[in-house]
Scaffold this motif. Structure first.
Motif, PDB file in Angstrom:
ATOM      1  N   UNK A 123     -30.183  49.032  -0.881  1.00 52.77           N
ATOM      2  CA  UNK A 123     -29.195  49.893  -0.211  1.00 52.77           C
ATOM      3  C   UNK A 123     -28.479  49.152   0.921  1.00 52.77           C
ATOM      4  N   UNK A 124     -28.183  47.908   0.691  1.00 55.81           N
ATOM      5  CA  UNK A 124     -27.466  47.147   1.710  1.00 55.81           C
ATOM      6  C   UNK A 124     -28.151  45.861   2.095  1.00 55.81           C
ATOM      7  N   UNK A 125     -29.482  45.856   2.122  1.00 52.89           N
ATOM      8  CA  UNK A 125     -30.246  44.640   2.392  1.00 52.89           C
ATOM      9  C   UNK A 125     -29.852  43.943   3.674  1.00 52.89           C
ATOM     10  N   UNK A 126     -29.421  42.691   3.538  1.00 50.30           N
ATOM     11  CA  UNK A 126     -29.100  41.872   4.713  1.00 50.30           C
ATOM     12  C   UNK A 126     -27.950  42.434   5.535  1.00 50.30           C
ATOM     13  N   UNK A 127     -27.051  43.156   4.907  1.00 46.56           N
ATOM     14  CA  UNK A 127     -25.936  43.745   5.674  1.00 46.56           C
ATOM     15  C   UNK A 127     -26.473  44.729   6.715  1.00 46.56           C
ATOM     16  N   UNK A 128     -27.465  45.502   6.327  1.00 39.08           N
ATOM     17  CA  UNK A 128     -28.090  46.409   7.293  1.00 39.08           C
ATOM     18  C   UNK A 128     -28.801  45.635   8.390  1.00 39.08           C
ATOM     19  N   UNK A 129     -29.432  44.511   8.011  1.00 42.01           N
ATOM     20  CA  UNK A 129     -30.132  43.682   9.003  1.00 42.01           C
ATOM     21  C   UNK A 129     -29.162  43.138  10.040  1.00 42.01           C
ATOM     22  N   UNK A 130     -28.008  42.642   9.580  1.00 42.74           N
ATOM     23  CA  UNK A 130     -27.009  42.090  10.498  1.00 42.74           C
ATOM     24  C   UNK A 130     -26.482  43.168  11.437  1.00 42.74           C
ATOM     25  N   UNK A 131     -26.239  44.343  10.895  1.00 40.18           N
ATOM     26  CA  UNK A 131     -25.730  45.435  11.729  1.00 40.18           C
ATOM     27  C   UNK A 131     -26.751  45.836  12.778  1.00 40.18           C
ATOM     28  N   UNK A 132     -28.036  45.775  12.416  1.00 43.73           N
ATOM     29  CA  UNK A 132     -29.089  46.129  13.375  1.00 43.73           C
ATOM     30  C   UNK A 132     -29.130  45.149  14.547  1.00 43.73           C
ATOM     31  N   UNK A 133     -28.759  43.893  14.293  1.00 46.33           N
ATOM     32  CA  UNK A 133     -28.761  42.904  15.373  1.00 46.33           C
ATOM     33  C   UNK A 133     -27.754  43.249  16.462  1.00 46.33           C
ATOM     34  N   UNK A 134     -26.739  44.014  16.113  1.00 47.15           N
ATOM     35  CA  UNK A 134     -25.743  44.422  17.094  1.00 47.15           C
ATOM     36  C   UNK A 134     -26.393  45.170  18.257  1.00 47.15           C
ATOM     37  N   UNK A 135     -27.462  45.904  17.970  1.00 48.02           N
ATOM     38  CA  UNK A 135     -28.170  46.651  19.017  1.00 48.02           C
ATOM     39  C   UNK A 135     -28.727  45.691  20.062  1.00 48.02           C
ATOM     40  N   UNK A 136     -29.261  44.545  19.601  1.00 50.39           N
ATOM     41  CA  UNK A 136     -29.789  43.555  20.543  1.00 50.39           C
ATOM     42  C   UNK A 136     -28.699  43.062  21.485  1.00 50.39           C
ATOM     43  N   UNK A 137     -27.530  42.760  20.936  1.00 44.29           N
ATOM     44  CA  UNK A 137     -26.430  42.275  21.776  1.00 44.29           C
ATOM     45  C   UNK A 137     -25.954  43.352  22.751  1.00 44.29           C
ATOM     46  N   UNK A 138     -25.928  44.593  22.313  1.00 44.81           N
ATOM     47  CA  UNK A 138     -25.506  45.669  23.205  1.00 44.81           C
ATOM     48  C   UNK A 138     -26.462  45.819  24.381  1.00 44.81           C
ATOM     49  N   UNK A 139     -27.763  45.723  24.108  1.00 46.68           N
ATOM     50  CA  UNK A 139     -28.745  45.795  25.194  1.00 46.68           C
ATOM     51  C   UNK A 139     -28.593  44.598  26.131  1.00 46.68           C
ATOM     52  N   UNK A 140     -28.339  43.420  25.567  1.00 46.12           N
ATOM     53  CA  UNK A 140     -28.116  42.244  26.404  1.00 46.12           C
ATOM     54  C   UNK A 140     -26.911  42.411  27.306  1.00 46.12           C
ATOM     55  N   UNK A 141     -25.854  43.015  26.775  1.00 33.65           N
ATOM     56  CA  UNK A 141     -24.638  43.228  27.559  1.00 33.65           C
ATOM     57  C   UNK A 141     -24.915  44.179  28.729  1.00 33.65           C
ATOM     58  N   UNK A 142     -25.681  45.229  28.473  1.00 31.13           N
ATOM     59  CA  UNK A 142     -26.005  46.196  29.529  1.00 31.13           C
ATOM     60  C   UNK A 142     -26.769  45.509  30.658  1.00 31.13           C
TER      61      UNK A 142
END
Length: 458
Positions: free
Chosen positions: A417-436
């Motif tokens: 149901x998406x595989x690695x594409x879902x994994x890459x999108x989940x990494x965005x959360x890490x960057x958002x927390x880093x930005x905060x």
């Protein structure tokens, strides 16, 4: 402090030249593509069996890398404690460099067995050899960097660390690109090197590249290993138990962080965005091969774009930090990474992948270089630099483990149901927390009036 000689500083930068070939060829281009090619099979979802358990082939790769980083995170405090006690950071750097180069070269034996003229089979023994050598070479690479990074505060004062750190990354990109081109020639012109059968043309060029990386890494590393300083007897610390002291030093650094709110906030931000950066870098080739079905030549072109753009990118970001301040520059870089994650989710063509690679390359080296020098500048004045950089490296490795395991777990759970594409999108959360957390660091720096970090213009 006294500035080290140009010869010593350039020798320090030369280790980036030496080991960055590993990061490019083994971590980013030829080895991941080679691994994907020889482990894909007709089993559901390209599953392989390792230690009696079935794994999606790319998930196994990411779990293995994550395990290597767990080991590095655990042994780093012990190693830096011993190095501080004996005053031999250079010797430990030599040991792990040699170990990494040897096991990198041994990846030559990670190969399928020919069954017929057109088919091959990857034995469980060969898979075991490949995974073990990959893990041990990875440990050698990253453990040597613990000691390499800790030399920076010993060589130059605060005002020069951004520029020297960027110079190291720049030399690393140049050196790695040169060796990548040599490997590229072997891979795409195999007949010129005597590889004539289909089996040889398919598998030997990559295996030869692994040996070339090991020789390049070990050979050029002899320059810094000869010229970097060994601390004097007076600079060495008395230790009662060097094995437990490393963890006590981490505890000591953590206790000091309670009284250094700016450094603590920066480390929290670094933890989150570093988890995303390192995972993207390690998984980019797998993503291109598995999700976009790109052949090895196009994958190498993409990584070459990243490396070539990263050279001026590291310099540009270094200059931007001088004009606008370190934290503001880092925040812009993290925003670019967030955009890159969104872009990757919607990437389906090789042209889109090239464009995405150029964007990633622009901020890849710069954000790593600027993070290292920012941490170095926020550190208190101390001779115990190895312990502080051990804390920095342990933070980075734990973040990376979390990123790699998260990436692999999401891929396995959503493979249909998406595989690695879902994994890459989940990494965005890490960057958002880093930005905060970078925003909170900015506020703390304004209160402390740290002009070098927040920029001259208020």
């Amino acid at each position: 402090m006294q500035i080290a000689s140009r010869k010593v500083i350039n020798s320090w930068c030369m280790y980036d030249w030496a080991n960055s070939a590993y990061n490019l060829v083994i971590t980013s281009t030829i080895f991941p593509a080679y691994y994907e090619a020889i482990t894909k099979n007709r089993m559901p979802d390209n599953e392989v069996v390792f230690l009696g358990r079935k794994f999606v082939n790319t998930a196994l790769y990411n779990y293995a890398l994550g395990t290597a980083f767990i080991v590095v995170a655990f042994i780093s405090p012990i190693l830096t404690s011993i190095a501080d006690y004996r005053g031999n950071k250079r010797n430990f750097m030599r040991f792990f460099c040699t170990m990494g180069a040897i096991f990198c070269s041994l990846l030559y034996f990670f190969a399928p067995t020919p069954v017929t003229a057109e088919t091959t089979r990857l034995s469980s023994t060969s898979l075991d050899i490949g995974i073990i050598c990959m893990v041990l070479s990875c440990i050698g690479f990253w453990a040597s960097l613990v000691f390499y990074n800790s030399f920076l505060p010993d060589l130059v004062p605060h005002r020069l660390r951004d520029r020297i750190s960027a110079r190291g990354y720049t030399w690393g990109y140049i050196g790695s690109v040169i060796l990548q081109i040599l490997c590229f020639i072997v891979v795409f012109f195999p007949k010129a090197f005597g590889f004539n059968s289909q089996y040889e043309m398919d598998y030997m060029p990559a295996r030869v590249s692994f040996v070339l990386v090991g020789v390049w890494w070990f050979g050029f590393a002899q320059i810094p290993l000869r010229h970097l300083p060994i601390s004097t007897v007076n600079e060495r610390h008395e230790r009662k138990n060097v094995f437990s002291n490393g963890f006590l030093e981490l505890k000591k650094v953590w206790s000091q962080l309670k009284h250094m709110p700016v450094l603590k906030l920066f480390l929290l931000s670094f933890f989150w965005y570093s988890a995303g950066i390192q995972t993207v870098f390690l998984a980019a080739t797998q993503f291109g091969a598995k999700e976009l079905h790109l052949p090895t030549d196009k994958l190498i072109i993409t990584i070459m774009i990243i490396q070539l753009v990263a050279i001026p990118g590291a310099i540009l970001i270094s200059r931007a930090s001088e004009r606008f301040g370190n934290i503001k520059t880092l925040m812009v870089c993290v925003l670019v990474w967030i955009g890159a994650c969104i872009g990757a989710y919607f990437t389906y063509t090789d042209i889109q992948f090239y464009f995405l690679g150029a964007i990633v390359g622009l901020v890849m080296g710069g954000i790593q270089s600027l993070s290292r020098s920012t941490y170095s500048n926020l550190m208190p004045e101390t001779k115990d630099t190895a312990s502080f950089f051990s804390f920095y490296d342990v933070t980075e490795k734990i973040a990376l483990v979390m990123g790699m395991f998260t990436f692999a777990y999401i891929e396995e759970r959503t493979i249909r149901y998406g595989g690695m594409r879902n994994s890459v999108l989940a990494l965005m959360v890490f960057f958002m927390l880093g930005f905060v957390w970078l925003g909170l660091t900015m506020s703390a720096l304004r209160k402390a009036n740290k002009q070098w970090a927040i920029g001259n213009k208020q």
